[in-house]
Design a protein around this motif. Structure first.
Motif, PDB file in Angstrom:
ATOM      1  N   THR A 237     -16.977  58.471  41.290  1.00  0.00           N
ATOM      2  CA  THR A 237     -16.555  57.227  40.622  1.00  0.00           C
ATOM      3  C   THR A 237     -17.507  56.065  40.930  1.00  0.00           C
ATOM      4  N   LYS A 238     -18.567  56.338  41.686  1.00  0.00           N
ATOM      5  CA  LYS A 238     -19.531  55.305  42.087  1.00  0.00           C
ATOM      6  C   LYS A 238     -18.832  54.097  42.702  1.00  0.00           C
ATOM      7  N   ASP A 239     -17.899  54.376  43.603  1.00  0.00           N
ATOM      8  CA  ASP A 239     -17.147  53.324  44.287  1.00  0.00           C
ATOM      9  C   ASP A 239     -17.908  52.996  45.579  1.00  0.00           C
ATOM     10  N   PHE A 240     -18.790  51.990  45.507  1.00  0.00           N
ATOM     11  CA  PHE A 240     -19.686  51.748  46.641  1.00  0.00           C
ATOM     12  C   PHE A 240     -18.928  51.384  47.909  1.00  0.00           C
ATOM     13  N   ALA A 241     -17.895  50.539  47.792  1.00  0.00           N
ATOM     14  CA  ALA A 241     -17.171  50.089  48.992  1.00  0.00           C
ATOM     15  C   ALA A 241     -16.546  51.281  49.727  1.00  0.00           C
ATOM     16  N   LYS A 242     -15.953  52.169  48.952  1.00  0.00           N
ATOM     17  CA  LYS A 242     -15.323  53.351  49.545  1.00  0.00           C
ATOM     18  C   LYS A 242     -16.382  54.275  50.154  1.00  0.00           C
ATOM     19  N   PHE A 243     -17.444  54.499  49.386  1.00  0.00           N
ATOM     20  CA  PHE A 243     -18.565  55.312  49.855  1.00  0.00           C
ATOM     21  C   PHE A 243     -19.099  54.770  51.180  1.00  0.00           C
ATOM     22  N   ALA A 244     -19.284  53.447  51.232  1.00  0.00           N
ATOM     23  CA  ALA A 244     -19.904  52.818  52.400  1.00  0.00           C
ATOM     24  C   ALA A 244     -19.002  52.935  53.620  1.00  0.00           C
ATOM     25  N   GLU A 245     -17.702  52.672  53.433  1.00  0.00           N
ATOM     26  CA  GLU A 245     -16.805  52.742  54.589  1.00  0.00           C
ATOM     27  C   GLU A 245     -16.755  54.165  55.157  1.00  0.00           C
ATOM     28  N   LEU A 246     -16.650  55.148  54.276  1.00  0.00           N
ATOM     29  CA  LEU A 246     -16.630  56.540  54.739  1.00  0.00           C
ATOM     30  C   LEU A 246     -17.919  56.897  55.469  1.00  0.00           C
ATOM     31  N   THR A 247     -19.033  56.433  54.938  1.00  0.00           N
ATOM     32  CA  THR A 247     -20.340  56.715  55.546  1.00  0.00           C
ATOM     33  C   THR A 247     -20.421  56.128  56.952  1.00  0.00           C
ATOM     34  N   HIS A 280     -22.007  44.855  59.572  1.00  0.00           N
ATOM     35  CA  HIS A 280     -20.619  44.400  59.423  1.00  0.00           C
ATOM     36  C   HIS A 280     -20.570  42.890  59.169  1.00  0.00           C
ATOM     37  N   ALA A 281     -21.419  42.137  59.856  1.00  0.00           N
ATOM     38  CA  ALA A 281     -21.436  40.682  59.663  1.00  0.00           C
ATOM     39  C   ALA A 281     -21.898  40.342  58.240  1.00  0.00           C
ATOM     40  N   TYR A 282     -22.898  41.063  57.757  1.00  0.00           N
ATOM     41  CA  TYR A 282     -23.420  40.838  56.399  1.00  0.00           C
ATOM     42  C   TYR A 282     -22.330  41.111  55.361  1.00  0.00           C
ATOM     43  N   ASN A 283     -21.641  42.224  55.513  1.00  0.00           N
ATOM     44  CA  ASN A 283     -20.566  42.560  54.565  1.00  0.00           C
ATOM     45  C   ASN A 283     -19.427  41.538  54.641  1.00  0.00           C
ATOM     46  N   ASP A 284     -19.102  41.095  55.853  1.00  0.00           N
ATOM     47  CA  ASP A 284     -18.054  40.076  56.015  1.00  0.00           C
ATOM     48  C   ASP A 284     -18.465  38.799  55.295  1.00  0.00           C
ATOM     49  N   PHE A 285     -19.729  38.416  55.487  1.00  0.00           N
ATOM     50  CA  PHE A 285     -20.236  37.192  54.865  1.00  0.00           C
ATOM     51  C   PHE A 285     -20.184  37.305  53.346  1.00  0.00           C
ATOM     52  N   LYS A 286     -20.512  38.479  52.846  1.00  0.00           N
ATOM     53  CA  LYS A 286     -20.517  38.705  51.389  1.00  0.00           C
ATOM     54  C   LYS A 286     -19.096  38.917  50.853  1.00  0.00           C
ATOM     55  N   LYS A 287     -18.146  39.031  51.747  1.00  0.00           N
ATOM     56  CA  LYS A 287     -16.738  39.289  51.395  1.00  0.00           C
ATOM     57  C   LYS A 287     -16.541  40.562  50.574  1.00  0.00           C
ATOM     58  N   SER A 288     -17.526  41.453  50.631  1.00  0.00           N
ATOM     59  CA  SER A 288     -17.343  42.786  50.057  1.00  0.00           C
ATOM     60  C   SER A 288     -18.412  43.688  50.663  1.00  0.00           C
ATOM     61  N   THR A 289     -18.177  44.974  50.627  1.00  0.00           N
ATOM     62  CA  THR A 289     -19.080  45.915  51.302  1.00  0.00           C
ATOM     63  C   THR A 289     -20.300  46.148  50.431  1.00  0.00           C
ATOM     64  N   GLN A 290     -21.440  45.617  50.894  1.00  0.00           N
ATOM     65  CA  GLN A 290     -22.675  45.687  50.117  1.00  0.00           C
ATOM     66  C   GLN A 290     -23.675  46.663  50.715  1.00  0.00           C
ATOM     67  N   VAL A 291     -23.441  47.045  51.972  1.00  0.00           N
ATOM     68  CA  VAL A 291     -24.421  47.898  52.643  1.00  0.00           C
ATOM     69  C   VAL A 291     -23.694  48.759  53.676  1.00  0.00           C
ATOM     70  N   ALA A 292     -24.194  49.979  53.879  1.00  0.00           N
ATOM     71  CA  ALA A 292     -23.636  50.900  54.876  1.00  0.00           C
ATOM     72  C   ALA A 292     -24.769  51.392  55.760  1.00  0.00           C
ATOM     73  N   TYR A 293     -24.444  51.623  57.040  1.00  0.00           N
ATOM     74  CA  TYR A 293     -25.429  52.229  57.940  1.00  0.00           C
ATOM     75  C   TYR A 293     -25.024  53.667  58.200  1.00  0.00           C
ATOM     76  N   THR A 294     -26.014  54.474  58.521  1.00  0.00           N
ATOM     77  CA  THR A 294     -25.715  55.798  59.074  1.00  0.00           C
ATOM     78  C   THR A 294     -26.858  56.194  59.993  1.00  0.00           C
ATOM     79  N   TYR A 295     -26.509  56.892  61.087  1.00  0.00           N
ATOM     80  CA  TYR A 295     -27.487  57.298  62.106  1.00  0.00           C
ATOM     81  C   TYR A 295     -27.350  58.778  62.347  1.00  0.00           C
TER      82      TYR A 295
END
Lengths: 344, 344
Positions: A237-247, A280-295
């Protein structure tokens, strides 16, 4: 004499593979999902392998990044053995099966630094061997014998490695969930915090986790199956916010399992922690999940974001980190790379 | 006018408390075990509280480390409310119950740096109030209302906080498993890596773990109950190797849960990681487990070892760390303190 050359890209897991139910066959305890990086451009992270077969070669030989290595390495031999079983004599007119081979493989990025070098390397090797011997059909199961996650680099776009159920591993294969074109504005930014080889090899650390972590079974049996379903929906569904949180949650849980291993494995350093806090600070500032990290098994961050965020994000990353004077020694090492997903 | 002064020591958990089933009553999701540090000597980590009650005081007042704080703070009020329920009017001839009080409390070690300052502080406060009002019987349930782990500082030696089953928390109390004299050569070395206040308060982080970590339930329901049993046996039989392994595994798992929290909490820094690696290397070199690390919600290490190792260990710690030049800025902050367990 026959020569083939292939390139294969790195894949970046969003639901992690950690733990084998069979060490010899490299069968995982849970499904995993990744995206495969674009290998079109030489600038991106990929492996390049050239294989020559000749009736005149006296020995089999292997060079990795210009250095000759032992051809008898178990995983290489396992790959070759499985590949030879798949050779159709009719498809190979010459007596190529009996010729010795020379393999040259190189990565254009740091090896064993938790940047999936072995995944790209074995995917490339198997792809090249399959081409050499005219092997048809799925080859992800062959790549898996070299390095588990290599099976995912066989396909482009979004790829799932199904753990499979059978004891012989015949159903432990990679499948493409969606091509790159499905989510064309998805981008990956690689932040290279440290290029040195990791202290703990993934293979050994994974084995220690299997025998000592008391949380790993819950992860593999209960948590990951639910996440795999949700991740497939998020990608579909190309749901970026959901994708990012799971990632992000899955990256964190993988490192939690490493900490729950005894003795514990630490792959994240303080710069890795700072990048996580920044995201997390960047997403909070943007008030929506714009980026995800993974290691993966190293301190280097892979950020997933959409094309419209890339230039702003890179500017801010370059600004934010050097402000901490005490961390400059590490920060100097961060290299920012942006890449599209693969079009394999 | 009546004045009481008490001191109460810090306790160092070996099976960690993380997660509440009731935020208001401070009821934990699992049992925990700790040892209480010796408070005999002023050099060790403890809290000191003086309470004055006078019919002439116009207001209730509170000073923490010399700074006046709000007397209406919820946890202080909860403690006072519960304490007043326990006052026996016959035991207090004067009208002291209706007098206002002035409370002065101070720690002789950094506050909120993951060194159990609130545990010592509330244990001391409740102990002093109980003395002021001549309260008899167990007061660990009263200390719990101030800060969960404070209930364990009410007793000396080896202490277990039983999570309890009842909804009103009446059975969520601390009990002494063994006095200090049971294991007289046990020592604790505190390595102060960083004295600054922690970024995430334990209360908030614990709450976020409860609502987001998908591994915490398995820990609380399955893993900790088995560890509590094994730890009780290890303490009872003075089996240091078993005690040490359980302590290290539980510290690691607590930090794993923090990482599995979303967003994740990082309490360990790279110096903490190095100390962990040092302890495993030291034990490997000794070919037996001679020392254990444990970390609360901060980067500072508490090492458990036996008396005969202390001087060698401190010498080696002072040698090993400064060799890494790039870490000198942190290492300078390490203060080594050795302490016996409490004789309360």
């Amino acid at each position: 004499m026959k020569i083939v050359t292939c390139i294969a890209p790195v894949n970046i897991a969003v639901i992690k593979y950690w733990g084998k139910r069979d060490d010899e066959l490299i069968l995982p305890i849970n499904d995993s999902i990744s995206s495969t990086l674009d290998a079109k451009s030489g600038a991106n992270m990929c492996a390049k392998t050239t294989i020559m077969a000749s009736p005149n070669f006296k020995d089999n030989k292997l060079w990795l990044n210009g250095k000759e290595e032992n051809f008898d390495a178990v995983r290489l031999q396992n790959c070759l053995k499985e590949i030879k079983k798949r050779i159709n004599p009719i498809g190979n007119k010459e007596d190529i099966i009996n010729w010795n081979i020379h393999i040259c493989s190189e990565n254009n990025f740091p090896t064993a630094a938790g940047l999936a070098s072995s995944a790209a390397g074995y995917a490339c090797l198997v792809f090249a061997l399959a081409k050499l011997y005219n092997i048809e059909g799925d080859i992800s199961g062959l790549a898996r014998r070299g390095s588990g996650s290599a099976c995912r680099s066989i396909y482009g776009g979004w790829v799932k490695w199904c753990k499979g159920e059978s004891l012989d591993g015949s159903d432990s294969l990679a499948v493409q969930l969606a091509p790159t074109s499905h989510w064309p504005d998805m981008r990956i930014i690689i932040l290279v915090v440290n290029e040195s080889r990791k202290k703990h090899s993934s293979t050994n650390a994974m084995k220690t986790s299997m025998s000592t972590s008391t949380l790993l079974a819950t992860r593999a049996e209960t948590i990951v199956p639910a996440r795999i379903n949700n991740m497939e929906i998020a990608i579909k569904t190309k749901d970026f916010a959901k994708f990012a949180e799971l990632t992000m949650r899955d990256s964190n849980q993988f490192h939690a399992i490493c900490l729950d291993t005894y003795p514990p494995c630490f792959y994240l350093n303080e710069v890795s922690h700072s990048i996580i806090e920044f995201v997390h600070a960047y997403n909070d500032f943007k008030k929506s999940t714009q980026v995800a990290y993974t290691y993966d098994a190293g301190p280097n961050a892979c950020l997933y974001t959409l094309e419209n965020n890339v230039s702003e994000l890179i500017s801010i990353i370059n600004e934010v980190f050097p402000t901490s004077a005490s961390r400059e020694e590490y920060i100097k090492g961060i290299r920012v790379k942006t890449t599209e997903l693969s079009q394999v």
